[in-house]
Write a protein that holds these residues in place. Structure first.
Motif, short mmCIF file in Angstrom:
data_model
loop_
_atom_site.label_atom_id
_atom_site.label_comp_id
_atom_site.label_asym_id
_atom_site.label_seq_id
_atom_site.Cartn_x
_atom_site.Cartn_y
_atom_site.Cartn_z
N CYS A 63 0.44 -1.39 0.20
CA CYS A 63 0.07 0.04 0.27
C CYS A 63 0.89 1.17 -0.21
O CYS A 63 2.19 0.89 0.50
CB CYS A 63 -1.05 -0.12 1.50
SG CYS A 63 -1.47 -1.43 1.18
N ILE A 67 -3.74 5.13 1.96
CA ILE A 67 -3.66 3.79 2.28
C ILE A 67 -2.90 3.40 2.72
O ILE A 67 -2.94 2.43 4.00
CB ILE A 67 -3.90 2.97 1.11
CG1 ILE A 67 -5.55 3.46 -0.27
CG2 ILE A 67 -4.75 1.42 1.37
CD1 ILE A 67 -5.51 2.64 -1.12
N THR A 70 -3.48 4.43 6.18
CA THR A 70 -4.47 3.63 7.02
C THR A 70 -4.65 2.43 7.43
O THR A 70 -4.64 2.06 8.91
CB THR A 70 -5.93 4.02 6.80
OG1 THR A 70 -6.07 5.77 5.71
CG2 THR A 70 -6.87 3.43 6.86
N THR A 84 -8.67 -4.24 -3.41
CA THR A 84 -9.19 -4.23 -4.45
C THR A 84 -7.62 -3.71 -4.68
O THR A 84 -6.72 -2.77 -4.73
CB THR A 84 -10.18 -3.18 -4.85
OG1 THR A 84 -11.26 -3.96 -3.97
CG2 THR A 84 -10.60 -3.49 -6.27
N GLY A 85 -6.88 -4.02 -6.02
CA GLY A 85 -5.61 -3.52 -6.68
C GLY A 85 -5.33 -4.22 -7.89
O GLY A 85 -5.77 -4.66 -8.87
N GLU A 108 -5.34 -0.25 -4.28
CA GLU A 108 -6.29 0.10 -4.64
C GLU A 108 -6.47 0.86 -3.70
O GLU A 108 -7.12 2.27 -3.15
CB GLU A 108 -6.74 0.57 -5.79
CG GLU A 108 -5.47 0.77 -6.75
CD GLU A 108 -5.52 0.11 -8.07
OE1 GLU A 108 -6.23 0.30 -8.73
OE2 GLU A 108 -4.23 -0.15 -9.53
N ASP A 109 -7.36 -0.10 -3.12
CA ASP A 109 -8.99 0.16 -1.91
C ASP A 109 -7.88 -0.86 -0.38
O ASP A 109 -8.08 -2.00 -1.12
CB ASP A 109 -10.08 -0.05 -1.93
CG ASP A 109 -10.62 0.59 -1.49
OD1 ASP A 109 -10.77 1.26 -0.33
OD2 ASP A 109 -11.86 -0.14 -1.63
N LYS A 111 -10.80 -2.04 2.12
CA LYS A 111 -12.01 -2.07 3.09
C LYS A 111 -11.46 -3.09 4.66
O LYS A 111 -10.92 -4.46 4.49
CB LYS A 111 -12.55 -2.73 2.13
CG LYS A 111 -13.61 -1.58 1.23
CD LYS A 111 -14.96 -2.07 0.89
CE LYS A 111 -15.41 -0.82 -0.56
NZ LYS A 111 -14.83 -0.01 -0.62
#
Length: 136
Positions: A63, A67, A70, A84-85, A108-109, A111
């Motif tokens: 990451c 991101i 976090t 997701t990436g 890229e995200d 969750k």
């Protein structure tokens, strides 16, 4: 064509963060995903105790920047996350002068599908609750 990866699994290690000389934050962690083992007829394989056997695969997740910050702050070992990436292939020469290859997922995200154990202990429960306020 698009290079898109979506993985949901359990975090296998505490995220490790570093900052480049240019100030870019990079956080890395491993993610375990599982799927049922199948026999030659395509049926789910059961072990000697009658439990469903699984194949587990480990994925290296990387990451960057926001991101990365976090993930470093909130992700813990064992937590369930969805990443997701895209796949990034790397090649390097090790210290024995052998050329090596590997793949990593550039996130890229990310969750959060569950709380980490320390947050579960603070909130007094271990069940997922979609009505909980999650700060990310």
């Amino acid at each position: 064509m698009q290079n898109l990866v979506i993985l949901a699994g359990n975090v296998g290690n505490a995220p490790e963060t570093l900052t480049t000389q240019g100030g870019t934050k990079i956080t890395k962690f491993n993610l375990a995903t599982s799927r049922p083992k199948r026999d030659s007829n395509g049926k789910t394989f059961k072990d000697e105790n009658g439990r469903r056997a699984e194949d587990t695969e480990w994925h290296r997740i990387t990451c960057f920047n926001g991101i990365a910050k976090t993930v470093a702050e909130y992700v813990e070992t064992g937590q369930k996350v969805m990443v997701t990436g895209h796949i990034h292939y790397t090649r390097w020469t090790d210290n024995q002068n052998i050329e090596r290859y590997g793949a990593e997922i550039i996130a890229e995200d990310v969750k959060f599908l569950s709380y980490g154990k320390s947050r579960q202990n603070r909130t007094g429960g271990t069940q997922d609750n979609e009505d909980d306020d999650v700060p990310f």
